[in-house]
Design an enzyme around this catalytic site. Structure first.
Site, PDB file in Angstrom:
ATOM      1  N   LYS A 169      41.477  47.716  44.915  1.00  0.00           N
ATOM      2  CA  LYS A 169      42.431  47.826  43.814  1.00  0.00           C
ATOM      3  C   LYS A 169      43.795  48.358  44.533  1.00  0.00           C
ATOM      4  O   LYS A 169      43.811  49.230  45.297  1.00  0.00           O
ATOM      5  CB  LYS A 169      42.148  48.509  42.822  1.00  0.00           C
ATOM      6  CG  LYS A 169      43.045  48.685  41.656  1.00  0.00           C
ATOM      7  CD  LYS A 169      42.432  49.575  40.439  1.00  0.00           C
ATOM      8  CE  LYS A 169      43.462  49.359  39.177  1.00  0.00           C
ATOM      9  NZ  LYS A 169      42.913  50.339  37.977  1.00  0.00           N
TER      10      LYS A 169
ATOM     11  N   SER B 274      42.782  47.741  33.662  1.00  0.00           N
ATOM     12  CA  SER B 274      43.764  47.469  34.727  1.00  0.00           C
ATOM     13  C   SER B 274      43.152  46.709  36.054  1.00  0.00           C
ATOM     14  O   SER B 274      43.929  46.163  36.977  1.00  0.00           O
ATOM     15  CB  SER B 274      44.591  48.639  35.024  1.00  0.00           C
ATOM     16  OG  SER B 274      43.879  49.592  35.520  1.00  0.00           O
TER      17      SER B 274
ATOM     18  N   SER C 242      39.590  50.975  32.628  1.00  0.00           N
ATOM     19  CA  SER C 242      39.951  50.054  33.644  1.00  0.00           C
ATOM     20  C   SER C 242      38.783  49.436  34.419  1.00  0.00           C
ATOM     21  O   SER C 242      39.280  48.468  35.359  1.00  0.00           O
ATOM     22  CB  SER C 242      41.127  50.519  34.437  1.00  0.00           C
ATOM     23  OG  SER C 242      42.418  50.162  33.539  1.00  0.00           O
TER      24      SER C 242
HETATM   25  N1  GLN Z   1      43.739  50.070  28.745  1.00  0.00           N
HETATM   26  C1  GLN Z   1      44.063  51.369  29.011  1.00  0.00           C
HETATM   27  C2  GLN Z   1      45.468  51.801  29.354  1.00  0.00           C
HETATM   28  O1  GLN Z   1      46.384  50.969  29.166  1.00  0.00           O
HETATM   29  C3  GLN Z   1      43.354  52.101  30.240  1.00  0.00           C
HETATM   30  C4  GLN Z   1      43.671  51.672  31.674  1.00  0.00           C
HETATM   31  C5  GLN Z   1      42.998  52.432  32.708  1.00  0.00           C
HETATM   32  O2  GLN Z   1      42.000  52.891  32.597  1.00  0.00           O
HETATM   33  N2  GLN Z   1      44.021  52.368  33.684  1.00  0.00           N
HETATM   34  O3  GLN Z   1      45.873  52.910  29.430  1.00  0.00           O
END
Ligand code: GLN
Length: 498
Positions: free
Chosen positions: A79, A158, A182
């Site tokens: 990632k 994400s 994420s």
């Molecule tokens: N969807 C969550 C956010 O927008 C989690 C994102 C993540 O785990 N990086 O913050």
């Protein structure tokens, strides 16, 4: 070697390499071709074929010398929230943001360095929501990622690039990070397996920071077994991360395979108590998700587990608590992107203040700006007590609620997300809809507990549904055991999009 090399998972590849049924160079070439042939999925932000082949040749030489680690020569990708040494890999580190477009890191993140030391080959850096803020990859500054099960739909986020690439058989595995879901949510949306370990298990050193008290790295792959091999290599104490857990190195693969006391061949999960929080099965849960999750739970029962009712009464409050704490930490972490130290700098400005303003206006996307503003607001004088402090108190209570559940069960289970993957653009730019859909992943994040997504079947439009498993602190082994047993009895994790 005959058959499709890209159908092999991590454990299979390791075996094929050690038995010299294929070479790492052969695999690397095959997957690089596949990655470029599927560029329209939007999963790849950068790749360097020459450097990847260099690493593959080194791995083949190690295999010839008889160095038989399980990951030697295994190709994967990271990632793009992990920094990668530009001199070694040729790859920039962008966090999915224009702010860091082309940024050349002088070092590797610890997770990247450990996987490299284990002999893996880095093929690419993968797309993600900008600074990991999002649930759909629509917040990437570069391109949206498409879900390989339905190209009109989001892959989740994400870590959406990681999930889509693994699901599409472009890669056997990838790294991800999980601040509020994420790893788990994109794994669920794309029908792959992902684990977010206990906070502190994987080093945050070199992970571009979003919310430091929540950020945690983990593997995303096709099976629990593959995740266990990767996690063993990625994890472990790191003196460069002040919140790294001081524990001896773990062999998650061995502990996953360790039979439970009282287990038998047909009942490997005998004695395992799985808690179902009633708040994880609300009336608003989509019927297709509910059906798939309950079918997976019935399968776990057949394997010897018992289901018990538990309660996490503050589940709904996880949303406001997380969306105060995470932006608060983000507003502080992102202060470093000021046009001076690294990354983008506005081309024209009148004075220093003007340079800051223009740089940050140009470099950050709308969701990142929104979070910096929310975070700055909740931390400001006069509001700190009303918002940030209250959120911290509730965070502690949410963690305590889990400990009360673990009196009655060993593992907690439920859905990962309230629906299957939605269509790209369906939320019409309303950020609240995405925030609300994080309801089932945020509690474990706030508590720092390990959480996992395991393919549980398919729902509406043939889209994958994941089962979430949450364990107590440092009990990744039990999660992996339960997931592995389920994967021995079902074939959802082996299905692939056409
Ligand atoms: N969807 C969550 C956010 O927008 C989690 C994102 C993540 O785990 N990086 O913050």
């Amino acid at each position: 070697m005959s058959g499709d090399l890209h159908d092999l998972g991590v454990a299979d590849i390791g075996r094929a390499l050690r038995q010299r049924r294929c070479s790492s160079v052969e695999l690397t070439l095959h997957l690089l071709t596949r990655l470029s042939g599927h560029a329209s999925l939007g999963t790849v932000l950068s790749s360097d074929a020459d450097r990847a082949l260099e690493q593959a040749r080194a791995a083949d030489a190690a295999l010839t010398r008889g160095e038989a680690g399980p990951l030697v020569g295994v190709p994967l990708a990271h990632k793009d929230i992990f920094v990668t040494d530009h001199a070694r890999t040729g790859l920039p580190s962008t966090a999915g943001s224009k702010m860091l477009a082309g940024y050349a890191s002088p070092f590797d993140a610890t997770v990247v360095a450990r996987l490299a030391a284990a002999g893996t080959v880095t093929l690419a850096k993968l797309n993600c929501d900008e600074f990991a803020m999002g649930s759909s990859n629509e917040n990437s500054a570069f391109a949206p990622v498409h879900n390989p099960w339905d190209l009109q739909r989001v892959p989740g986020g994400s870590s959406g690039g990681s999930a889509a690439a693994v699901a599409a058989r472009l890669l056997p595995a990838a790294t991800g990070t999980d601040t509020g879901g994420s790893i788990r949510q994109p794994a669920s949306f794309c029908g792959i397996t992902g684990i977010k370990p206990t906070y502190g298990v994987c080093s945050r050193y070199g992970m571009i920071a979003f919310a430091s008290s929540l950020d945690q790295a983990g593997p995303m792959a096709r099976s629990a077994e593959d995740c266990s091999l990767l996690l063993s290599a990625m994890s472990g104490f790191d003196e460069r991360d002040a919140t790294s857990a001081e524990r001896p190195p773990q062999d998650y693969h061995a502990s996953m395979l360790q039979p439970r006391t009282g287990a038998s061949a047909g009942r490997p999960l005998q004695g395992l108590r799985i808690g179902l929080p009633r708040e994880f099965f609300p009336a608003a849960l989509a019927a297709d998700v509910d059906t798939a999750v309950r079918a997976a739970l019935a399968e776990l029962e057949k394997l010897g587990a018992t289901l018990v009712d538990v309660s996490l009464p503050r589940t709904e409050l996880s949303i406001p608590v997380y969306y105060i704490i995470a932006p608060a930490e983000a507003s502080s972490n992102l202060g470093r992107f000021d046009g001076v130290k690294f990354g983008h700098r506005a081309a024209q400005y009148t004075d220093l203040m003007d340079m800051y303003k223009k740089t940050r206006s140009e470099g950050f996307g709308p969701e990142v700006k929104r979070r910096i503003m929310i975070g700055t607001y909740v931390l400001s004088h006069g509001y700190y007590d009303a918002y940030y402090l209250q959120a911290q108190k509730l965070r502690r209570m949410i963690a305590d609620d889990f400990q009360a559940c673990f009196q009655a069960c060993d593992v907690i289970a439920g859905p990962v997300a309230p629906t299957v993957a939605w269509e790209i653009g369906a939320q019409g730019g309303d950020p609240l809809q995405a925030y609300l859909a994080d309801i089932f992943t945020l509690p474990a994040s706030l508590a720092g507990l390990p959480g996992m997504s395991v393919p549980a079947g398919f729902g509406a439009h043939g889209m994958p549904v994941g089962l979430q498993l949450i364990g107590n602190y440092f009990d990744e082994a039990t999660l992996l055991q339960a997931a592995h047993a389920l994967q021995q009895a079902t074939d959802f994790h082996t299905r692939r999009p056409t």
